[in-house]
Design an enzyme around this catalytic site. Structure first.
Site, mmCIF file in Angstrom:
data_model
loop_
_atom_site.group_PDB
_atom_site.id
_atom_site.type_symbol
_atom_site.label_atom_id
_atom_site.label_comp_id
_atom_site.label_asym_id
_atom_site.label_seq_id
_atom_site.Cartn_x
_atom_site.Cartn_y
_atom_site.Cartn_z
ATOM 1 N N LEU A 41 -12.754 -52.140 22.187
ATOM 2 C CA LEU A 41 -13.978 -51.360 22.372
ATOM 3 C C LEU A 41 -15.027 -51.706 21.332
ATOM 4 O O LEU A 41 -16.209 -51.890 21.665
ATOM 5 C CB LEU A 41 -13.646 -49.871 22.332
ATOM 6 C CG LEU A 41 -14.821 -48.912 22.529
ATOM 7 C CD1 LEU A 41 -15.555 -49.190 23.833
ATOM 8 C CD2 LEU A 41 -14.334 -47.467 22.474
ATOM 9 N N TYR A 98 2.362 -41.502 20.118
ATOM 10 C CA TYR A 98 0.956 -41.912 20.211
ATOM 11 C C TYR A 98 0.102 -40.764 20.751
ATOM 12 O O TYR A 98 -0.924 -40.399 20.165
ATOM 13 C CB TYR A 98 0.829 -43.138 21.109
ATOM 14 C CG TYR A 98 -0.583 -43.448 21.554
ATOM 15 C CD1 TYR A 98 -1.551 -43.843 20.636
ATOM 16 C CD2 TYR A 98 -0.943 -43.343 22.898
ATOM 17 C CE1 TYR A 98 -2.847 -44.123 21.044
ATOM 18 C CE2 TYR A 98 -2.229 -43.622 23.311
ATOM 19 C CZ TYR A 98 -3.180 -44.009 22.385
ATOM 20 O OH TYR A 98 -4.469 -44.272 22.799
ATOM 21 N N ASP A 128 -5.942 -40.652 27.724
ATOM 22 C CA ASP A 128 -5.271 -39.904 28.787
ATOM 23 C C ASP A 128 -3.861 -39.503 28.375
ATOM 24 O O ASP A 128 -3.275 -38.584 28.973
ATOM 25 C CB ASP A 128 -5.213 -40.744 30.073
ATOM 26 C CG ASP A 128 -4.489 -42.079 29.890
ATOM 27 O OD1 ASP A 128 -4.633 -42.683 28.805
ATOM 28 O OD2 ASP A 128 -3.810 -42.521 30.830
ATOM 29 N N TYR A 164 -4.623 -46.238 16.437
ATOM 30 C CA TYR A 164 -3.320 -46.897 16.468
ATOM 31 C C TYR A 164 -2.843 -46.779 17.898
ATOM 32 O O TYR A 164 -2.483 -45.694 18.364
ATOM 33 C CB TYR A 164 -2.362 -46.198 15.508
ATOM 34 C CG TYR A 164 -1.009 -46.885 15.369
ATOM 35 C CD1 TYR A 164 -0.740 -47.710 14.283
ATOM 36 C CD2 TYR A 164 -0.003 -46.680 16.313
ATOM 37 C CE1 TYR A 164 0.498 -48.331 14.146
ATOM 38 C CE2 TYR A 164 1.226 -47.295 16.183
ATOM 39 C CZ TYR A 164 1.480 -48.113 15.103
ATOM 40 O OH TYR A 164 2.704 -48.723 14.979
ATOM 41 N N THR A 165 -2.856 -47.881 18.647
ATOM 42 C CA THR A 165 -2.606 -47.840 20.089
ATOM 43 C C THR A 165 -1.302 -48.520 20.516
ATOM 44 O O THR A 165 -1.057 -48.675 21.706
ATOM 45 C CB THR A 165 -3.773 -48.491 20.851
ATOM 46 O OG1 THR A 165 -3.918 -49.850 20.417
ATOM 47 C CG2 THR A 165 -5.069 -47.741 20.612
#
Length: 287
Positions: free
Chosen positions: A16, A129, A106, A65-66
Site C-alpha cells: 500500500l 494477526y 477483514d 505485521y501481516t
C-alpha cells in the site's frame, strides 16, 4: 483550493505504501515516506521528533505485521507493530492535533457471518494477526480525538512484494496443476485502488471522532475463483483444483466469509469502485 499538507506515510515499502508513493505525484501534498529503517513507530519519542522536524500535519499509517501464519508464533512482534505502534501514533496525533488514517483488516471478523460485514458489526478475530489488529482498532475507536479514519480492507495485492497473485503466477509457471481453497470467500483489493481512495479522502477529513470505512474492490469470490482468474487472464495452462480448508491446514485459522459491506464508502467516496477482476487485469499487465 485544496491546502497542501505535509503527510507522514508509515509502512512506505509495503504494497500500500508503495502504491501511495506511485500515485503521490498526482496530488499537491508534500509526502514523507518512511519504513522502519527511517522511523521506528514502536518508539513514541522517535515519532514526535520526526513530526516536529518535518512539520507534519497529517499521518497515514500503512505499517502492519501481516504475516498471518508467522504471527501465531511471533505474538510480540505482531503486537508491537499492530498495537503498540498505533498507540504511539495516536499519542502523537493527540499531542500535535494531527488527523490520522489507520488501515485495518477483514480478519478482525470471525467469518461466521453470511452477509457482508457492516462497519459496526461485532468483531471476533480467530487468529493472532486479527487479534492484534483488533487491539489497534480498539485504540482508535475508544479515542476522544477528532479527524480519525479507520479503513478495513482485505486480500490486498499489487505488482510488488509478496502476495497471493505473485505466488499464483510463480506456481502457474512451474506446475501443471495447483490446489486452492474454495470455501473461504472474500474480495480481492488492488493496492493501487485502495491508495487512490486514501489520497482522495485526505482533503475530506473534517469531522468529530472516528469514522470507519470498508474498502475492497467490488464483487465476491473464493481463493479458488481468484486463482482461476489469474491463470485465465495470464493464459497459463496450469489447472486450478478446488480443495476445502480442512485439506490445507495452516498455523493460523482464516475466516470462511469476510466480505465487507461498502455502503458507507460508496456514499462518501462518490467515485466508482472497480470490480475485482477488472483491477486484477490491470495489475497483471504490470507483471
Amino acid at each position: 483550493m485544496i491546502c497542501m499538507k505535509k503527510i507522514l506515510i508509515t509502512g512506505a515499502n509495503g504494497q500500500l505504501g508503495s502504491e501511495i508513493s506511485f500515485l503521490s505525484k498526482e496530488y499537491d501534498h508534500q509526502f514523507h515516506f518512511t519504513d522502519y529503517e527511517e522511523l521506528d513507530i514502536t518508539n513514541c519519542e522517535e515519532i514526535e521528533i520526526f513530526v516536529e522536524k518535518h512539520n507534519i500535519d497529517f499521518i497515514v499509517n500503512c505499517a502492519a505485521y501481516t504475516a498471518v501464519d508467522r504471527a501465531e508464533s511471533d505474538y510480540i512482534t505482531s503486537d508491537n507493530v499492530n498495537f503498540l505502534a498505533v498507540k504511539n501514533l495516536l499519542s502523537t496525533s493527540s499531542k500535535y492535533k494531527l488527523p490520522l488514517i489507520h488501515i485495518s483488516t477483514d480478519y478482525v471478523f470471525d467469518g461466521k457471518g453470511y452477509k457482508p460485514y457492516a462497519t459496526d458489526d461485532s468483531r471476533n478475530p480467530i487468529n493472532v494477526y486479527g487479534l492484534t489488529k483488533k487491539k489497534g482498532e480498539d485504540l482508535i475507536l475508544k479515542s476522544d480525538l477528532d479527524n480519525l479514519m479507520l479503513i478495513r480492507t482485505s486480500w490486498v495485492y499489487s505488482d510488488i512484494g509478496n502476495n497471493f497473485v505473485k505466488t499464483m503466477l510463480r506456481l502457474g509457471a512451474e506446475k501443471e496443476s495447483i490446489k486452492v481453497i474454495e470455501d473461504q470467500v472474500g474480495t480481492p483489493t488492488y493496492a493501487r485502488d485502495l491508495a487512490k481512495f486514501i489520497l482522495d479522502s485526505i482533503p475530506k477529513i473534517n469531522w468529530n471522532g472516528v469514522k470507519i470505512f470498508h474498502f475492497t474492490n467490488e464483487g465476491v469470490c473464493s481463493w479458488f475463483d481468484f486463482a482461476k482468474a489469474i491463470m485465465e487472464i495470464k493464459g497459463y495452462n496450469c489447472k486450478v483444483l478446488p480443495i476445502s480448508t480442512e485439506d490445507y491446514p495452516t498455523p493460523a485459522k482464516r475466516p470462511n466469509y469476510s466480505v465487507l459491506d461498502k455502503r458507507e464508502t460508496r456514499s462518501f467516496y462518490e467515485k466508482e469502485i472497480p470490480y475485482w477482476r477488472d483491477s486484477l487485469e490491470k495489475c497483471l499487465k504490470l507483471l
